[in-house]
Design a protein around this motif. Structure first.
Motif, mmCIF file in Angstrom:
data_model
loop_
_atom_site.group_PDB
_atom_site.id
_atom_site.type_symbol
_atom_site.label_atom_id
_atom_site.label_comp_id
_atom_site.label_asym_id
_atom_site.label_seq_id
_atom_site.Cartn_x
_atom_site.Cartn_y
_atom_site.Cartn_z
ATOM 1 N N HIS A 5 0.792 -1.146 -0.063
ATOM 2 C CA HIS A 5 0.161 0.079 0.007
ATOM 3 C C HIS A 5 0.818 1.361 0.128
ATOM 4 O O HIS A 5 1.852 1.182 0.647
ATOM 5 C CB HIS A 5 -0.834 -0.017 1.295
ATOM 6 N N LEU A 6 0.570 2.180 -0.614
ATOM 7 C CA LEU A 6 1.449 3.339 -0.753
ATOM 8 C C LEU A 6 0.868 4.237 0.298
ATOM 9 O O LEU A 6 -0.281 4.506 0.597
ATOM 10 C CB LEU A 6 0.787 4.339 -2.195
ATOM 11 N N SER A 7 1.980 4.834 0.966
ATOM 12 C CA SER A 7 1.628 5.797 2.254
ATOM 13 C C SER A 7 2.875 6.542 2.417
ATOM 14 O O SER A 7 3.928 6.498 1.659
ATOM 15 C CB SER A 7 1.412 5.033 3.466
ATOM 16 N N LYS A 8 2.713 7.713 2.983
ATOM 17 C CA LYS A 8 3.603 8.724 3.512
ATOM 18 C C LYS A 8 3.992 8.639 4.960
ATOM 19 O O LYS A 8 3.012 8.755 5.589
ATOM 20 C CB LYS A 8 3.291 10.230 2.820
ATOM 21 N N ALA A 33 7.584 1.624 11.846
ATOM 22 C CA ALA A 33 6.494 1.563 10.731
ATOM 23 C C ALA A 33 6.490 0.139 10.152
ATOM 24 O O ALA A 33 5.601 -0.205 9.433
ATOM 25 C CB ALA A 33 6.676 2.715 9.559
ATOM 26 N N ASN A 34 7.499 -0.631 10.535
ATOM 27 C CA ASN A 34 7.570 -1.914 10.091
ATOM 28 C C ASN A 34 7.461 -2.055 8.695
ATOM 29 O O ASN A 34 7.115 -2.960 7.734
ATOM 30 C CB ASN A 34 6.283 -2.852 10.600
ATOM 31 N N TYR A 35 8.474 -1.231 7.847
ATOM 32 C CA TYR A 35 8.573 -1.002 6.400
ATOM 33 C C TYR A 35 9.805 -2.225 6.255
ATOM 34 O O TYR A 35 10.706 -2.468 6.989
ATOM 35 C CB TYR A 35 9.169 0.273 5.985
ATOM 36 N N ASP A 36 9.535 -2.820 5.157
ATOM 37 C CA ASP A 36 10.841 -3.344 4.322
ATOM 38 C C ASP A 36 11.682 -2.282 3.919
ATOM 39 O O ASP A 36 11.237 -1.313 3.295
ATOM 40 C CB ASP A 36 10.268 -4.354 3.028
ATOM 41 N N TYR A 37 13.017 -2.582 3.729
ATOM 42 C CA TYR A 37 13.816 -1.682 3.171
ATOM 43 C C TYR A 37 13.616 -1.249 1.778
ATOM 44 O O TYR A 37 14.272 -0.244 1.434
ATOM 45 C CB TYR A 37 15.227 -1.974 3.482
#
Length: 209
Positions: A5-8, A33-37
């Motif tokens: 999902h696209l987020s800022k 934010a639990n983002y993947d790199y």
């Protein structure tokens, strides 16, 4: 291919250094934010394409033996060199970049996107494009290997989300004022902005593999 999902969220700083193009982000904002790199991306405004980096430099515990390197380095050189991202808009080192210590500023300022206004409006198909700028005066920090300034006047909004954005200082040489890059914001409250100093950022850049 994974779908995201696209987020800022959070803030970044784009730097051109020795012919390469890097994007700084704070490690804690990526982890919280639990983002993947491979999810961090930059927008090509001409084509509306989103580009990810071709590699990430993980500096924790590797550069100077410390464990508090709250800073990640994303390398976008291939996308810029290949014409998929513009060469404009990347900060280039100023005349004070190689100073052994960060100069004492007359004033300091941080630039970034606080979370309360850093959202995509899918109904209106837009998002807030302008960051917040916070000015202040140098102060002591309680954090190790950080510098800090106190917002002047004190801000009323929560600065969470501004981490990863650049901090600049103003210095005076003879009768002229100069703006210089001082570091990357890592921890900020309404009363104090702590940032990762330039000397450690330069160390990270010079020791990347």
């Amino acid at each position: 291919m994974d779908e995201y999902h696209l987020s800022k969220a959070g803030s970044v700083f784009k730097l051109k250094y020795k012919g390469r193009y890097f994007c700084f982000a704070s490690a804690h904002q990526v982890e919280s934010a639990n983002y993947d790199y491979d999810q961090l991306c930059l927008l090509n405004y001409d084509t509306n394409n989103l580009l990810t980096s071709n590699r990430v430099v993980f500096a924790e515990r590797l550069v100077d033996g410390s464990s508090n390197y709250d800073c990640l380095l994303f390398d976008f050189t291939e996308s810029v060199s290949g014409g998929r991202l513009a060469k404009l808009g990347w900060y280039e080192p100023d005349q004070f970049f190689n100073d052994s210590q960060t100069r004492k500023p007359l004033l300091a300022c941080a630039i970034g996107y606080p979370s309360f206004r850093n959202e995509i409006d899918y109904v209106k198909n837009c998002y807030g494009a302008s960051p917040n700028i916070v000015w202040g005066e140098e102060t002591k920090t309680a954090m190790s290997d950080r510098l800090a300034f106190t917002p002047t006047p004190q801000i009323e909004f929560d600065p969470i989300g501004m981490s990863g954005g650049p901090v600049f200082g103003i210095t005076q040489e003879s009768d002229r004022l100069f703006l210089f890059f001082a570091g990357i914001l890592t921890n900020a409250t309404r009363s104090k902005f702590n940032f990762f100093p330039l000397r450690r950022i330069r160390h990270l850049l010079d020791h990347r593999q």
